[in-house]
Design an enzyme around this catalytic site. Structure first.
Site, mmCIF file in Angstrom:
data_model
loop_
_atom_site.group_PDB
_atom_site.id
_atom_site.type_symbol
_atom_site.label_atom_id
_atom_site.label_comp_id
_atom_site.label_asym_id
_atom_site.label_seq_id
_atom_site.Cartn_x
_atom_site.Cartn_y
_atom_site.Cartn_z
ATOM 1 N N CYS A 119 0.681 21.840 -24.318
ATOM 2 C CA CYS A 119 -0.457 21.075 -23.551
ATOM 3 C C CYS A 119 -0.488 19.525 -24.074
ATOM 4 O O CYS A 119 -0.549 18.635 -23.225
ATOM 5 C CB CYS A 119 -1.747 21.855 -23.674
ATOM 6 N N PHE A 172 -8.273 14.169 -26.651
ATOM 7 C CA PHE A 172 -9.184 13.720 -27.654
ATOM 8 C C PHE A 172 -8.712 14.686 -29.058
ATOM 9 O O PHE A 172 -8.595 14.214 -30.318
ATOM 10 C CB PHE A 172 -10.531 14.269 -27.531
ATOM 11 N N THR A 202 3.294 23.415 -14.525
ATOM 12 C CA THR A 202 3.275 22.078 -14.323
ATOM 13 C C THR A 202 3.815 21.186 -15.182
ATOM 14 O O THR A 202 3.195 20.531 -15.815
ATOM 15 C CB THR A 202 1.615 21.765 -14.142
ATOM 16 N N PRO A 203 5.238 21.444 -15.070
ATOM 17 C CA PRO A 203 5.746 20.454 -16.030
ATOM 18 C C PRO A 203 5.847 19.100 -15.924
ATOM 19 O O PRO A 203 5.710 18.507 -14.693
ATOM 20 C CB PRO A 203 7.615 21.099 -15.816
ATOM 21 N N GLY A 213 1.300 33.886 -11.733
ATOM 22 C CA GLY A 213 1.471 33.385 -13.177
ATOM 23 C C GLY A 213 1.479 34.404 -14.236
ATOM 24 O O GLY A 213 0.187 34.722 -14.786
ATOM 25 N N ALA A 214 2.413 35.087 -14.951
ATOM 26 C CA ALA A 214 2.042 36.043 -15.948
ATOM 27 C C ALA A 214 2.509 35.456 -17.368
ATOM 28 O O ALA A 214 3.143 35.941 -18.070
ATOM 29 C CB ALA A 214 2.865 37.267 -15.721
#
Length: 501
Positions: free
Chosen positions: A293, A243, A109-110, A29-30
């Protein structure tokens, strides 16, 4: 507080580093995590060979060129120092997996868009494919490191795939979540608050943890390298992002109250942040959080809570997302209601499309929802961002929700151009003839623009909607603008207009 677990002593640790041969690391994974992380490891560990692999030939070609596929301050200098020496980028995925001692997996990781857990659960298709490829091509023992943000217990699933296809090869799975902030990723890697490594609490697991710890120990002080069990490491990443997002939604909720009461959110946030128990970070009110994220990880956390019979906990974290969506809707409604309740046919300049300054990343940027909201009322939008391409903007506006988190070759190749949207490479050109200007990214250059010049070339009345609180509203009002700044006392023009329609 996480207690630092004692790893096996030097006498009992037969780590990878006792071998005379050069240690080899392969990263699958780049992207935004794999590229910068491996570049810094290569820089700080000249005795380690680091290869970043990806099935996208275009992306690998970019990493091998003078025009890197992502923008990040200082990244180019780091890559140029190491590339061709002990840092390599390749599409020969199988060869380098086979050769590696340590394999980092940093794949997408959709969020699932269909099936069980759609809209919340993480789609581990690419992770499973990577695990199966590792099992297929490996001829020697491997340490496999989770670098992608993954649901708790993912390591267990990956371990089962590798074990059932092991052919006598031993695999140790570690969790080593990244805690990078885009725009400061290289400095975050040079001087991390902590490096977290989770592993199995077995002798072999502890040896694997020690091997990875020795990599980071080349430049990270030992007291900043925290070791935990696998599940704690996986959950720590989700919790940390939840958080941080919660703080942003908290101050954004207060910003709405400030507008209703005449308080100033900047003053409130400053006063709150002076409490040493709270601190000042992530208390800047804005049009909303974005990035790859926060939303994805909270939705994943919600799903995990639901699956574990914790609906009250799930509902608590859902509110963080709801407030973020509310803030974006509130901003659009302020724009429309201020301009005689319609923006149909009106030119609106959008300054900034990236989700924050010092990055070209547009994943989940609030600008997407704001632009779509304005387009829904038939506005004509002119966008300027110093680091985001026209193709990327058109792709983002045409794409379905969550599609952005799939590899580029699986995204729409020729997105339908949104005709009402144009891109410029100059803020003054974007604002020329516009009825309003929306500031959606806090690029430093937007603080230094000649707003008197912008005012002269706009339709009147001229509006500025500051979604990042980067300009001085009083100075702009002196020029003649009608100004809306999030969480600041309202312009007389805006009083008695609904915040949400």
């Amino acid at each position: 507080m996480v207690q630092q677990r004692t790893v096996s002593s030097a006498t009992e640790t037969s780590s990878l580093f006792v071998d005379a041969k050069m240690v080899k690391i392969c990263c699958i994974g780049a992207g935004y995590v794999g590229g910068p992380t491996m570049a810094v490891i290569a820089l700080k560990c000249p005795s380690i060979e680091v290869v970043v692999v990806d099935i996208s030939a275009t992306r690998i070609a970019a990493w091998n060129s003078d025009q890197l596929p992502i923008y990040e301050p200082e990244l180019e200098d780091v890559v140029k120092q190491c590339r061709g020496r002990n840092l390599f980028f390749s599409t020969d995925v199988e060869k380098h997996i086979c050769d590696a001692d340590i394999i980092f997996v940093s794949v997408n990781t959709p969020t699932k868009t269909r099936g069980l857990g759609a809209g919340k659960a993480a789609d581990l298709t690419y992770w499973e494919s990577a695990a199966r490829m590792i099992a297929d091509v490996s001829k020697s023992d491997k340490i496999v490191v989770e670098k992608s943000t993954v649901p708790v217990k993912t390591a267990e699933a990956i371990e089962k795939i590798l074990t059932h296809n092991s052919k006598g090869i031993n695999y140790q799975i570690l969790s080593n979540p990244e805690f990078l902030a885009e725009g400061t990723a290289i400095q975050d890697l040079f001087n991390p608050d902590r490096v977290l490594i989770g592993g199995r609490e077995t002798q072999e697991g502890r040896k694997a943890v020690q091997a990875l710890k020795e990599v980071y120990a080349n430049w990270v002080p030992e007291d900043r390298i925290i070791t935990t069990n696998l599940w704690s490491a996986e959950l720590s990443k989700l919790a940390a992002n939840a958080f941080l997002a919660q703080r942003i939604s908290s101050v954004n909720a207060i910003s709405a109250l400030c507008e209703a009461t005449g308080a100033n959110v900047s003053e409130v946030a400053y006063a709150v942040g002076k409490d040493s128990r709270i601190g000042p970070k992530f208390l800047n009110a804005s049009v909303g959080f974005g990035g790859s994220c926060f939303q994805k990880d909270i939705l994943n956390l919600v799903y995990i809570c639901e699956c574990n019979g914790l609906p009250e906990v799930a509902n608590y974290w859902k509110q963080v997302i709801k407030i973020n969506d509310y803030q974006k809707s509130r901003f659009v409604n302020r724009v429309v209601s201020s301009m005689f309740n319609t923006v149909s046919g009106k030119k609106i300049a959008v300054l900034g499309f990236a989700f924050k300054k010092d990055t070209g990343d547009t994943r989940e940027t609030p600008a997407i929802d704001v632009c779509k909201g304005l387009l829904g009322d038939k506005a004509k939008i002119s966008i300027y961002d110093p680091q985001v391409s026209e193709d990327q903007i058109q792709r983002d506006l045409a794409m379905n929700k969550f599609d952005w988190d799939h590899p580029i070759h699986l995204q729409p190749m020729s997105p339908t151009a949104v005709k009402e949207v144009t891109m410029t490479w100059d803020a003054y050109e974007a604002a020329k003839g516009a009825h309003g200007v929306c500031i959606l990214t806090e690029w430093d250059e937007f603080k230094k623009l000649d707003y008197a010049k912008i005012f002269q070339n706009m339709q009147k009345p001229a509006f500025i909607f500051d979604g990042r609180n980067v300009v001085d509203p009083e100075k702009l009002r002196e020029i003649g603008f009608i100004v809306y700044s999030i969480g600041k006392p309202l312009d007389p023009w805006l009083k008695d207009m609904p915040a949400v329609v």
